[in-house]
Design a protein around this motif. Structure first.
Motif, PDB file in Angstrom:
ATOM      1  N   SER A 281     -28.840   1.624  40.276  1.00 47.58           N
ATOM      2  CA  SER A 281     -29.298   0.416  39.573  1.00 47.58           C
ATOM      3  C   SER A 281     -28.084  -0.401  39.157  1.00 47.58           C
ATOM      4  N   PRO A 282     -28.293  -1.634  38.699  1.00 49.34           N
ATOM      5  CA  PRO A 282     -27.139  -2.416  38.225  1.00 49.34           C
ATOM      6  C   PRO A 282     -26.487  -1.780  37.013  1.00 49.34           C
ATOM      7  N   LEU A 283     -27.198  -0.876  36.351  1.00 53.89           N
ATOM      8  CA  LEU A 283     -26.693  -0.316  35.094  1.00 53.89           C
ATOM      9  C   LEU A 283     -26.002   1.031  35.266  1.00 53.89           C
ATOM     10  N   HIS A 284     -25.909   1.540  36.480  1.00 49.85           N
ATOM     11  CA  HIS A 284     -25.101   2.749  36.695  1.00 49.85           C
ATOM     12  C   HIS A 284     -23.626   2.337  36.705  1.00 49.85           C
ATOM     13  N   SER A 285     -22.849   2.982  35.855  1.00 49.74           N
ATOM     14  CA  SER A 285     -21.428   2.617  35.723  1.00 49.74           C
ATOM     15  C   SER A 285     -20.608   3.291  36.824  1.00 49.74           C
ATOM     16  N   ASP A 286     -19.349   2.884  36.942  1.00 47.59           N
ATOM     17  CA  ASP A 286     -18.440   3.561  37.878  1.00 47.59           C
ATOM     18  C   ASP A 286     -18.366   5.054  37.541  1.00 47.59           C
ATOM     19  N   ALA A 287     -18.309   5.342  36.250  1.00 49.35           N
ATOM     20  CA  ALA A 287     -18.207   6.754  35.842  1.00 49.35           C
ATOM     21  C   ALA A 287     -19.465   7.521  36.238  1.00 49.35           C
ATOM     22  N   ASP A 288     -20.626   6.895  36.103  1.00 50.35           N
ATOM     23  CA  ASP A 288     -21.877   7.551  36.537  1.00 50.35           C
ATOM     24  C   ASP A 288     -21.803   7.886  38.026  1.00 50.35           C
ATOM     25  N   ILE A 289     -21.307   6.921  38.796  1.00 53.94           N
ATOM     26  CA  ILE A 289     -21.255   7.117  40.253  1.00 53.94           C
ATOM     27  C   ILE A 289     -20.280   8.228  40.600  1.00 53.94           C
TER      28      ILE A 289
ATOM     29  N   GLY B 219     -33.955 -12.050  48.282  1.00 58.85           N
ATOM     30  CA  GLY B 219     -34.311 -13.467  48.237  1.00 58.85           C
ATOM     31  C   GLY B 219     -33.691 -14.110  47.014  1.00 58.85           C
ATOM     32  N   ALA B 220     -33.436 -15.410  47.107  1.00 62.95           N
ATOM     33  CA  ALA B 220     -32.743 -16.113  46.020  1.00 62.95           C
ATOM     34  C   ALA B 220     -33.535 -16.056  44.713  1.00 62.95           C
ATOM     35  N   HIS B 221     -34.875 -15.945  44.802  1.00 59.18           N
ATOM     36  CA  HIS B 221     -35.700 -15.915  43.595  1.00 59.18           C
ATOM     37  C   HIS B 221     -36.421 -14.581  43.416  1.00 59.18           C
ATOM     38  N   GLY B 222     -36.071 -13.599  44.238  1.00 63.83           N
ATOM     39  CA  GLY B 222     -36.735 -12.298  44.139  1.00 63.83           C
ATOM     40  C   GLY B 222     -38.055 -12.255  44.897  1.00 63.83           C
TER      41      GLY B 222
ATOM     42  N   VAL C  30     -40.672 -11.579  36.029  1.00 63.03           N
ATOM     43  CA  VAL C  30     -40.680 -12.390  37.260  1.00 63.03           C
ATOM     44  C   VAL C  30     -39.876 -13.666  37.035  1.00 63.03           C
ATOM     45  N   LYS C  31     -40.099 -14.299  35.878  1.00 58.69           N
ATOM     46  CA  LYS C  31     -39.377 -15.556  35.573  1.00 58.69           C
ATOM     47  C   LYS C  31     -37.878 -15.299  35.521  1.00 58.69           C
ATOM     48  N   HIS C  32     -37.505 -14.199  34.855  1.00 60.08           N
ATOM     49  CA  HIS C  32     -36.072 -13.903  34.728  1.00 60.08           C
ATOM     50  C   HIS C  32     -35.441 -13.710  36.098  1.00 60.08           C
ATOM     51  N   LEU C  33     -36.100 -12.908  36.943  1.00 60.47           N
ATOM     52  CA  LEU C  33     -35.496 -12.604  38.252  1.00 60.47           C
ATOM     53  C   LEU C  33     -35.617 -13.764  39.232  1.00 60.47           C
ATOM     54  N   LYS C  34     -36.424 -14.771  38.883  1.00 57.59           N
ATOM     55  CA  LYS C  34     -36.449 -15.988  39.713  1.00 57.59           C
ATOM     56  C   LYS C  34     -35.166 -16.785  39.516  1.00 57.59           C
ATOM     57  N   GLN C  35     -34.658 -16.762  38.281  1.00 56.05           N
ATOM     58  CA  GLN C  35     -33.484 -17.609  38.039  1.00 56.05           C
ATOM     59  C   GLN C  35     -32.178 -16.822  37.908  1.00 56.05           C
ATOM     60  N   SER C  36     -32.247 -15.499  37.881  1.00 56.59           N
ATOM     61  CA  SER C  36     -31.003 -14.720  37.765  1.00 56.59           C
ATOM     62  C   SER C  36     -30.821 -13.815  38.981  1.00 56.59           C
ATOM     63  N   SER C  37     -29.674 -13.964  39.641  1.00 57.07           N
ATOM     64  CA  SER C  37     -29.365 -13.071  40.781  1.00 57.07           C
ATOM     65  C   SER C  37     -28.369 -12.003  40.366  1.00 57.07           C
ATOM     66  N   PHE C  38     -27.945 -12.058  39.115  1.00 55.51           N
ATOM     67  CA  PHE C  38     -26.921 -11.121  38.657  1.00 55.51           C
ATOM     68  C   PHE C  38     -27.341  -9.666  38.902  1.00 55.51           C
ATOM     69  N   GLU C  39     -28.574  -9.346  38.509  1.00 60.79           N
ATOM     70  CA  GLU C  39     -29.048  -7.958  38.638  1.00 60.79           C
ATOM     71  C   GLU C  39     -29.043  -7.504  40.097  1.00 60.79           C
ATOM     72  N   ARG C  40     -29.530  -8.398  40.978  1.00 66.17           N
ATOM     73  CA  ARG C  40     -29.587  -8.045  42.409  1.00 66.17           C
ATOM     74  C   ARG C  40     -28.185  -7.799  42.970  1.00 66.17           C
ATOM     75  N   GLU C  41     -27.266  -8.718  42.624  1.00 64.43           N
ATOM     76  CA  GLU C  41     -25.912  -8.601  43.188  1.00 64.43           C
ATOM     77  C   GLU C  41     -25.199  -7.352  42.674  1.00 64.43           C
TER      78      GLU C  41
END
Ligand code: PLP
Length: 458
Positions: A375-383, A222-225, A291-302
């Motif tokens: 997670s968003p924080l796993h790097s290419d090298a981790d993968i 969802g756009a706001h989580g 909750v507030k952060h993930l309402k306005q940021s989609s960076f982590e989800r993407e």
């Protein structure tokens, strides 16, 4: 009865079946997600965690930590009591407002965990509405099942995500009876997603309440989580949306969101709400920031969805069987409890990768798996390191692959961390290696166990 012998015998039984649970003693490093220190028998070592439900790393997000530090210093540690007896803090009130607007509902009510919110809400509603009946998806979580069990009302189970079966069950019931249809949006073990709109259509036709557990979806979709119900634009159709504050939001606690009257009713009648100390104000403040952060940021989800795609592609290339689904949960299917534990142990001991084995009763026997949550924080090298490790273990143990592995697989390029694969089949102790031997002919491994798209049926 010899009590000690009874306990020991039951534990031995679990061990023989390979499903005795051994906790990994971890210390997370704030700021270095997904790295952690592992306290093992050989001492302490760094590992990469691949199975956390802190899906977006928000448990270490600067805004969350700052809110928690500030509130801790301002208000002290605990809430001071139940919500009724001096335990309602301003932070609880603010968080409930934030959660109500997240789902477009009039009201929200906090609980000490997602488990408790399911158990207490369903137990209270089902027990108190005269002659209530619950219609439950067969894959629902233990906390929902236990809540209904506690209420002692009649329950019917419909086939997983099967709207036609749900309709058949509802059509069979007295139209005057109160009914609750309960289901989840993202199912935690298979990662598949409910057809929420269709379920609401059927529930509306039979005047049933709808109860949706969005524990694995809030913050994530969802756009706001607001979860799958926000993504699918159906939040307004659900009577109750339930969520956790411990997974994508990274902290702790649970909640329901619904009408003002419904939340007030549960607040006033539910023993699981009334008779337990409220979550600490610092926890509520940390969650509120999350909750507030993930309402306005989609960076982590993407970014997380990008990581999930990359892991899935790698698994497909290697022929490592995993369930196909549209969510962030990647179940790598092993289908044997002892083997699943062995793979998990090898990942930890030989590659510094932590993925716990998932065995019965969390999943049905024969569907044992490794549940990977990038997670968003796993790097290419981790993968690349993860894929390299899984591939080596699959080969060493002769675990079945799910697809034909094509010629010239670029495995060497997959792993800049560990380096290229330079083993030959003899060194690996196997008859043939899919990358060096048979695969040149485009031949699949002998032990093909499950196609990539296999769906677990229970
Ligand atoms: N609902 C589902 C579907 C879950 O998977 C879980 C936990 O994993 C819960 C509820 C309980 O949530 P919590 O961990 O916040 O108690």
């Amino acid at each position: 009865m010899n009590y000690e012998a009874f306990f020991a015998d039951q534990l031995d039984h679990l061990k023989r079946e390979g499903r005795y649970r051994v906790f990994a003693d971890l210390e997370r490093y704030a700021g270095s997600y997904p790295k952690a220190a592992y306290h093992g028998q050989q001492g302490m070592r760094d590992v990469t965690v691949w199975c956390s439900n802190d899906y977006l790393g928000m448990g270490q997000h600067a805004s969350v930590l700052a809110a928690m530090h500030e509130t801790l210093d301002k208000t002290g540690a605990g809430a001071g009591g139940t919500r009724n007896i001096s335990g309602t803090s301003h932070q609880h009130v603010l968080l409930e407002r934030e959660l109500a607007t997240l789902h477009g509902k009039e009201s929200a009510l906090l609980f000490t965990s997602g488990y408790v919110s399911n158990w207490a809400t369903l137990g209270t509603l089902a027990a108190n509405m005269p002659n209530c009946i619950v219609i439950s998806d067969e894959d629902n979580h233990a906390s929902m099942i236990e809540g209904v069990r506690h209420s002692r009302v009649e329950k019917r189970v419909f086939k997983h995500n099967d709207v036609r079966d749900l309709e058949r069950q509802l059509a069979d019931l007295d139209p005057a009876r109160p009914k609750i249809v309960m289901f989840e949006s993202v199912y935690s073990m298979d990662g598949d997603i409910a057809p929420i709109a269709e379920i609401c259509d059927v529930a509306d036709a039979y005047n049933a309440m709808t109860y949706l557990d969005e524990v694995h979806a809030v913050g994530m979709y969802g756009a706001h989580g607001g979860g799958i119900s926000e993504r699918d634009n159906v939040a307004h159709r659900l009577t109750i949306i339930e969520g956790t504050l411990a997974k994508a939001y990274g902290v702790m606690g649970g909640y329901i969101a619904g009408s003002a009257a419904l939340c007030d009713y549960v607040r006033s009648f539910s023993s699981g709400f009334i008779f337990t100390t409220a979550i600490p104000p610092a926890v509520a403040a940390g969650v509120c920031a999350s909750v507030k952060h993930l309402k306005q940021s989609s960076f982590e989800r993407e970014r997380q969805q990008d990581r999930v795609r990359r892991v899935r592609q790698g698994l497909d290339q290697l022929g490592i069987p995993h369930l196909d689904n549209d969510s962030h949960i990647i179940p790598v299917m092993v289908r044997n409890a002892v083997r699943c534990k062995e793979i998990s142990d090898r990942l930890m001991d030989e590659y510094g990768i932590y993925i716990q084995p998932i065995n019965y009763p969390t999943v049905p026997r024969g569907t044992e798996r490794l549940r990977i949550t990038p997670s968003p924080l796993h790097s290419d090298a981790d993968i690349d390191h993860l894929l390299f490790a899984l591939n080596e273990i699959w080969t060493k143990l002769g675990v079945g692959r799910s697809a034909v592995v094509g010629e010239g697989h670029p495995l060497a390029e997959l792993c800049p961390v560990v380096g290229p694969l330079q083993a030959d089949p003899a060194e690996l102790g196997v008859d043939s290696c899919p990358f060096i031997g048979d695969a040149r002919e485009g031949v699949a491994q002998e032990q093909v166990s499950a196609p990539v798209t296999t769906k677990v049926t229970t």
